[in-house]
Every structure is written in C-alpha cells, then in structure tokens.
Design a protein around this motif. Structure first.
Motif: not given
Ligand SMILES: Cc1ncc(COP(=O)(O)O)c(C=O)c1O
Length: 431
Positions: A161, A272, A275, A401
């Motif tokens: 993502n 991280g 969040p 997310t």
């Molecule tokens: C759908 C989704 N949710 C949550 C996250 C979590 O973000 P982070 O990796 O910055 O903790 C990601 C990370 O790629 C994600 O793709």
C-alpha cells in the motif's frame, strides 16, 4: 523483564492473541514534551497539504477540493453483531474511520506517502527557483514541471500500500519511481502500479529486505530520493494530520471527548509509521482523554516484541520463531520502526494481536452489517472494542485502513472465507 511480560512473551511466541496494556505510558504532556517533533510540525504539514490542494484537485478530480480525507461513520449494526459474536457488551458508541476509502490510493498509507512526495517536489521546485509558497500550486501540473520532475527519481520499499500511494502520486507528478516490493505484496497491486508507469522490483524475501535493497540502490544515485518507511519523519507527519481532520469530524458530529467521555482508537500496525503518526497527533489534541491501541497480526508482532523487550534495533520476529506470514499483507512487517518504537514506548496505551481467521470473520461481518468493503489488514482495528471494559460514555473508533482498490473477485474470496468461518461458529464446528 518482569514475570508478567515473560508470560506474555511466551504467549506471543506461541502465536496466541494477546492484549498488552503499556505500563510505561506517561501522561501525554510528559511524553510529548520529550520529543523533537512538535505540534508546530503537524500544523506545518497541514498547511503544506493546503498549498497543494489546487494541484491535487486538478490531478485527482475524485477528491473533494483537493483534500484527501475519509468519512467517519457510525456502525451501530456492526456493534450489535460484534456483541452477539463475542458475547460481550461494548460500552459506548462505535465508529469506523474509513481510510479504506481514502481517494487516490485507497489506504491509510496515502496520508504519509503522498505528503512526503509532495514535500519533496516542493523542496526541489523551490530550490530551482520555479515555485514559491504564494504561487497557485496547480501550475505544477503543467508540462514544464513534469519535465523538471522527470529528471529525478523516487524509490520506496513496501508490502504494497505504501508503494501504491508513492507510485501513483510520483508518476502523476512526472518522477521516475521505483517500488521495491516484498514477497507479501499482492499481484494486483504490482499490476496496478506497472499500469501507471511505475518500475516494480520484486523480492522473494519480506519487507525488511525490500526496504534495505531500495535504500541501498538509491544511495548510489544523487538524483534518487528514498522514502524510508522505517525512519521517515515526513511520513510520520503526513499521517499525523489525520488527527486535526478527525477533530473537525468529531465536532461536526457533536461527539464530545473529555475526561468523562473518553475516546478509544484502534490502529492496525505494520512498521508503525501510520498508527504512530496518528497517535502522536491525537495525543496532542485530546491529551489523556484519548486511548490509542495498536493492532498486529499474531504472525507479525514486531512492535509489541520491540516494546516488551526494549530491543528496537535489529529486532526481527523470526528471532522468536515467528514466520511473519499473514494475509494482512499491509501488516506483514518483521521489524518495527525505530523512530516510532521510541515514541510509542511512552505514548501508546497498549497493543493487541489478532489471528488471520478473526480478520476474515470481521471483514465479512462488516460487509453483512454495514455493506462496507475492507481488506484483511483493515479489519484488525474492529476487534478492539470487544477487548476492553469501557463506560457507556466512550466513543470507539476502529481505523479501517485499506480496501477501496481491492479487485471485487479477490474481495469476494476473502468475504466467503470469512463467511465460512462465521457459519462454522453458528453450526458449532468452531468456538
Ligand atoms: C492497509 C494497511 N493498514 C495498516 C498499515 C500499517 O501502517 P504502518 O506500516 O505504517 O504501521 C498498512 C501498511 O502498509 C496497510 O497497508
């Protein structure tokens, strides 16, 4: 490590879901006052995003006035269904923050990823004397600017993502962009990026390797800018702006947050950054009246392992016999962000872990009750309200997310998997 944490560590290594309350948490004022990053930085990021609104509106007409924001939705039918499924009353009201439907890149990573690319573009254009803060930034869509940006390269390592968000915005501006994808990254995400002219390099290893390779290859090229998901302050600040936007949405919905009306926020956690940035923003605004919980898959519990052991450098879940394999591809991260671990240590309220089966059940239940499509990572936050005892005055926000860009046929398989698990509970096969 004390006896309680030893026991928890044991459960984590057995892949059992756990709930951890952070005993090292300080008051928000204490914790925030020790950090180099401040509230002024959040405002600066919000103002930068404002300057870019005319450009975003021009390049992405699907946004409203060039603002990349998602709705906050009450989900009362889901609340009832969860109370029924988990045999637990949820004190207070339940909301979904729909970053699953954020425009442009369809996930929470659009907040940080797009922000950092825009900031980099602004820095380059200002240094070249072709942009000033007073200009209408819509001019950056003109061919001579695309030409200018095409001399520069952007690279990133991603589970999917972040790559989508950085790939889409960078190629829209004209940059040459390379996304280093881990083995977890889904095929459709790679295909989508390639269709937009993005170079995708695939690795058979996990996210840490994709990031390390991307960083290494970019370091050898002075025109290449590496977006470092494991350490970036700009990504972090891009995410934090969500807190200002949420304040506005809560005010508009007449939702009070004070010491008698606590706010609980459940945030899926990979490395991280997302969040962490959002928690940082929320704690600045709501102080100790907001409770922020991170959520990790039982197979990728890197942040909780880091915080329990105090080992933020070089930690990988595989050292604990954990495979880092999960259908929640966005959360398939074996090593936590150092930047965020140090901040989270004193700021967050806790972490819980969740199994893949539970993610699929919640994904299906959300569709059945509210007609909302999300990806497995995004379902992680939904379990939170069933795990805590809270007052009837509480407001719970599950941060969904990702999901918007998920192809329907792939989603359909996920939904049916979740439905199968839910049906097996009804027929008594499971649980
Ligand atoms: C759908 C989704 N949710 C949550 C996250 C979590 O973000 P982070 O990796 O910055 O903790 C990601 C990370 O790629 C994600 O793709």
């Amino acid at each position: 490590m004390n006896e309680f944490n030893e026991k928890l560590l044991n459960q984590i290594t057995k892949l059992n879901p756990v709930v951890w309350q952070n005993k090292k948490k300080e008051t928000s004022d204490q914790a925030l006052s020790k950090l180099d990053i401040t509230y002024t930085d959040i405002i600066d990021a919000a103002e930068r995003l404002n300057r870019f609104r005319p450009l975003i509106s021009n390049l992405f007409p699907e946004t409203v006035n060039g603002i990349i924001e998602s709705p906050l939705l009450a989900i009362p039918a889901m609340k009832k269904a969860m109370e029924n499924l988990y045999q637990k009353d949820i004190g207070g009201r339940l909301y979904l923050k729909c970053d699953s439907h954020l425009k442009i890149a369809g996930s929470i990573k659009a907040r940080g990823g797009i922000y950092e690319v825009l900031k980099h573009a602004e820095t380059l254009a200002m240094a070249a004397g072709i942009l000033s803060p007073e200009d209408n930034y819509a001019k950056l869509a003109q061919p001579q600017f695309k030409d200018f940006f095409s001399r520069y390269k952007i690279a990133v390592g991603s589970t999917g993502n972040l790559g989508l968000s950085i790939g889409i915005i960078s190629s829209a501006l004209g940059f040459q962009v390379t996304v280093h994808m881990s083995a977890d990254a889904k095929e459709w995400k790679k295909k989508l990026l390639r269709s937009k002219g993005v170079t995708v390099i695939e690795y058979s290893e996990d996210y840490s390797k994709a990031v390390a390779e991307g960083r290494k290859q970019c370091a050898a090229d002075p025109d290449c800018y590496f977006i470092d998901d494991e350490n970036s302050k700009d990504l972090f600040l891009g995410y934090s702006v969500a807190a200002l936007r949420l304040l506005d949405q809560l005010n508009k919905a007449s939702i009070t947050v004070d010491d008698r009306h606590p706010l609980y926020v459940y945030l899926p956690c990979g490395v991280g950054g997302a969040p962490g940035g959002i928690t940082f923003g929320l704690k600045h605004i709501f102080k100790d009246n907001v409770n922020c919980y991170f959520v990790e898959p039982t197979h990728s519990p890197c942040m909780i392992l880091g915080l329990l052991t105090g080992k933020y450098d070089q930690l990988h879940v595989r050292e604990y016999g954990i495979d880092n394999i999960t259908e929640a591809d966005g959360l398939a991260v074996g090593s936590p962000s150092k930047l965020v671990s140090h901040i989270a240590e004193k700021l967050i309220d806790g972490i819980y872990t969740i199994s893949d089966d539970e993610l699929f059940k919640l994904l299906a239940l959300l569709n059945d009750t509210e007609g909302i499509k999300i990806e497995p990572s995004a379902a992680a936050g939904l379990l939170g309200p069933t795990l805590l005892d809270t007052s009837q005055n509480a407001t719970h926000i599950c941060w969904a997310t990702g999901g918007l860009l998920l192809p329907d046929e792939i989603y359909s398989d996920m939904y049916h998997k979740g439905k199968g698990l839910l049906n097996s509970i009804k027929t008594g096969i499971n649980r």
